[in-house]
Design a protein around this motif. Structure first.
Motif, short mmCIF file in Angstrom:
data_model
loop_
_atom_site.label_atom_id
_atom_site.label_comp_id
_atom_site.label_asym_id
_atom_site.label_seq_id
_atom_site.Cartn_x
_atom_site.Cartn_y
_atom_site.Cartn_z
N TYR A 464 -7.86 -30.61 -51.89
CA TYR A 464 -9.23 -30.85 -52.40
C TYR A 464 -10.01 -31.31 -50.79
CZ TYR A 464 -8.59 -31.43 -57.07
OH TYR A 464 -8.47 -30.93 -58.58
N THR A 465 -9.29 -31.62 -49.66
CA THR A 465 -9.88 -31.71 -48.52
C THR A 465 -10.56 -30.35 -48.05
OG1 THR A 465 -8.70 -33.79 -47.81
CG2 THR A 465 -9.63 -32.47 -46.06
N ALA A 466 -9.58 -29.38 -48.15
CA ALA A 466 -9.89 -27.96 -47.74
C ALA A 466 -10.79 -27.48 -48.66
CB ALA A 466 -8.73 -27.04 -47.76
N LEU A 467 -10.96 -27.58 -49.82
CA LEU A 467 -12.00 -27.00 -50.64
C LEU A 467 -13.37 -27.98 -50.42
CD1 LEU A 467 -10.23 -27.04 -54.49
CD2 LEU A 467 -11.28 -25.23 -52.93
N ALA A 468 -13.53 -29.03 -50.12
CA ALA A 468 -14.50 -30.09 -49.86
C ALA A 468 -15.08 -29.16 -48.48
CB ALA A 468 -14.35 -31.49 -49.69
N ARG A 469 -14.29 -28.46 -47.74
CA ARG A 469 -14.97 -28.07 -46.57
C ARG A 469 -15.18 -26.61 -46.54
NH1 ARG A 469 -10.55 -29.05 -44.01
NH2 ARG A 469 -9.62 -27.01 -43.99
N THR A 470 -14.51 -26.07 -47.44
CA THR A 470 -14.70 -24.61 -47.63
C THR A 470 -15.50 -24.04 -48.81
OG1 THR A 470 -12.54 -24.14 -48.46
CG2 THR A 470 -12.67 -23.97 -46.21
N ASP A 471 -15.43 -24.75 -49.64
CA ASP A 471 -16.19 -24.22 -51.07
C ASP A 471 -16.48 -25.44 -51.85
OD1 ASP A 471 -16.95 -22.49 -52.96
OD2 ASP A 471 -15.28 -21.79 -53.52
N PRO A 472 -17.26 -26.54 -51.31
CA PRO A 472 -17.49 -27.61 -51.89
C PRO A 472 -18.14 -27.48 -53.46
CG PRO A 472 -19.20 -27.26 -50.30
CD PRO A 472 -18.02 -26.30 -49.99
N GLY A 473 -18.65 -26.35 -53.83
CA GLY A 473 -19.26 -25.93 -55.04
C GLY A 473 -18.18 -26.05 -56.10
#
Length: 531
Positions: A464-473
């Motif tokens: 989730y940290t990676a998603l929040a950085r790369t694809d928060p949508g």
């Protein structure tokens, strides 16, 4: 030295993109016994502890402590695999389908068997009831935009949370098998674009639930955390299939699942005395005798008379017209009702099950006749409607499956005594999730979490940290609300980890764990093995 033909096949296989694994290789590991890539996948699934636990997970009702001889998720998966392999083998013996199957991406019996064995890995304790409870908690308590879904959980297990693969991250299965597991090859809200729920006639499962508008697809096979895995597994099929279409192998697995569900659950509930001859006979015979009169009832009158025989079956006929007008035929529907009456009501249910040799043979004969009848009726269409896969049942058998599933739903799933037990199971799962979340957020006790739960929190936090950085949508729900700040991301990850953990339990483990964390037992909780 290998014969030239064997050498050619080996070289072809080595260059076949369908055999590619998530790690980038194409072969098995040193611990694998099989040599064929898809047999390796089948063995990895069958050796997984997630597969073994299905023996303790409810199919419809739990056999735990009751002594009832009913299917669980493990025996169901084995029978789906049996039917799926039989279908694939039959399709491959038809010369007229060779070119079509190759054009659509292939239909390997080992692939469909592996996918069928894996298709229910993600089912939580108490079956579909547990699925509904965990979805509600995931979305409303933890704010997870894609909630919980059994098919998506199965895909998450084989790609991410199972640690028995060579890389300790999923099972590292081939492209073909992972794609064959994608019964609903989309995420709940965001992928693909446009999302299949927005099609004029959405594929089965893609539409939003009528009672929950704005929540995304009712069924889906991938969480946003595994979107890269879905994309990689589907890359080979680009240009062959629409983004929302099942592969042929997924369609075979899906059809086999329907066949097993339609037959074996009826077998269970005849065996335990739940399916009663009189009530089923009244429903089917009344509809056959009064079909024309029932067809003329207004929707309001039909709804008001639902408890009277024949009315529920008429409701089914109308629902099929509304949802599957491409397939439904009133003549075939009537013939299917008559066929089920003859085989089920006048045949199997006419004599109560008493455990005798004669009774056992009657059940076995019913099951084997119907399984063969349905498996033999499977065909392939090159350009199906959005509501259908490429693999379909013949018209007569499609209608028969609808009627068999109706009998199961009307006379088993809607029983008040089953609802009574399910309400208790829903409360159990809710209390367990809440207790584990409180433990995970207790700074004085968090370091004593079960190691498996601790590891899942670390895994989800990284995701989730990676998603929040790369694809928060992708972390934004249908309401438009998304995480803001590291604490919110950690809360999402903690919620996903708790859901992953509870979903990996058997029925007994869930009950024992709740007893322990709520202080209702003096037995050490470690006595209940937890994945």
């Amino acid at each position: 030295m290998a014969a030239p033909a064997d050498y050619f096949l080996a070289m072809h296989r080595d260059h076949d993109p369908r055999t590619s694994r998530r790690s980038g290789g194409t072969g098995g590991g040193t611990a694998d016994l099989a040599t064929g890539p898809y047999r390796v996948d089948r063995d990895r699934v069958a050796s997984s502890p997630f597969f073994a636990r299905l023996g303790g997970v409810t199919q419809v009702v739990s056999s735990t402590g009751s002594g009832l001889l009913v299917h669980n998720r493990l025996t169901h998966s084995l029978k789906v695999a049996q039917a799926a392999r039989a279908i694939a083998e039959r399709l491959n013996t038809r010369p007229d389908l060779v070119g079509v199957l190759d054009k659509l991406g292939g239909c390997d019996p080992d692939v469909v068997e592996a996918a069928a064995l894996a298709h229910d890995l993600g089912h939580p304790p108490f079956g579909h009831l547990g699925e509904q409870v965990l979805d509600r908690l995931a979305r409303h308590r933890f704010g997870l935009s894609d909630g919980f879904e059994g098919n998506a959980q199965s895909f998450r297990i084989v790609t991410t949370t199972d640690v028995r693969g060579p890389k300790a991250l999923g099972l590292d299965l081939t492209v073909a098998v992972r794609a064959a597991m994608l019964k609903y090859p989309w995420t709940r809200l965001s992928h693909p674009t446009p999302h299949p729920r927005d099609l004029p006639a959405p594929p089965r499962g893609a539409a939003e639930p009528p009672d929950a508008p704005g929540t995304g697809a009712a069924k889906f096979s991938t969480y946003v955390t595994e979107l890269d895995d879905l994309t990689q597994a589907r890359e080979f099929y680009a240009g062959r299939l629409e983004p929302w279409q099942q592969t042929v192998e997924a369609s075979v697995m899906d059809t086999a699942d329907d066949i097993a569900y339609a037959i074996h659950d009826l077998e269970d509930f005849h065996r335990v005395g739940v399916l009663q001859h009189a009530t089923v006979s009244a429903e089917l015979n009344t509809w056959l005798d009064q079909a024309l009169d029932l067809a003329e009832l207004s929707a309001a009158d039909l709804a008001a008379q639902q408890r009277r025989p024949g009315r529920s079956l008429e409701t089914l006929r109308r629902r099929l017209h509304a949802k599957d007008s491409w397939a439904v035929d009133d003549g075939a529907f009537a013939q299917a009702v008559a066929k089920v009456r003859s085989e089920l009501v006048d045949g199997l249910l006419a004599v109560p099950f008493d455990g005798s040799v004669e009774a056992e043979q009657a059940v076995a004969g019913f099951s084997s006749r119907w399984t063969r009848r349905l498996v033999d009726a499977v065909g392939v269409i090159e350009e199906p409607t959005t509501r259908s896969g490429h693999v379909v049942l013949a018209t007569a058998q499609w209608h028969e499956v609808q009627v068999l599933k109706f009998v199961h739903r009307r006379f088993v799933l809607l029983r008040p005594d089953l609802a009574l037990h399910q309400r208790g199971q829903a409360r159990l799962l809710t209390a367990l999730v809440e207790a584990l979340e409180q433990w995970a957020t207790d700074r004085h006790e968090a370091d004593r979490l079960p190691r498996r739960l601790h590891d899942l929190i670390e895994l989800a936090t990284a995701e989730y940290t990676a998603l929040a950085r790369t694809d928060p949508g992708t972390l934004v729900g249908a309401t438009g609300d998304g995480p803001s700040g590291p604490d919110a991301v950690r809360a999402l990850a903690r919620g996903r980890a708790v859901v992953d953990f509870v979903a990996s339990l058997t029925d007994n483990q869930a009950a024992a764990l709740l007893d322990a964390v709520s202080g209702r037992t003096g037995q050490l909780w470690t006595d209940a093995f937890v994945l």
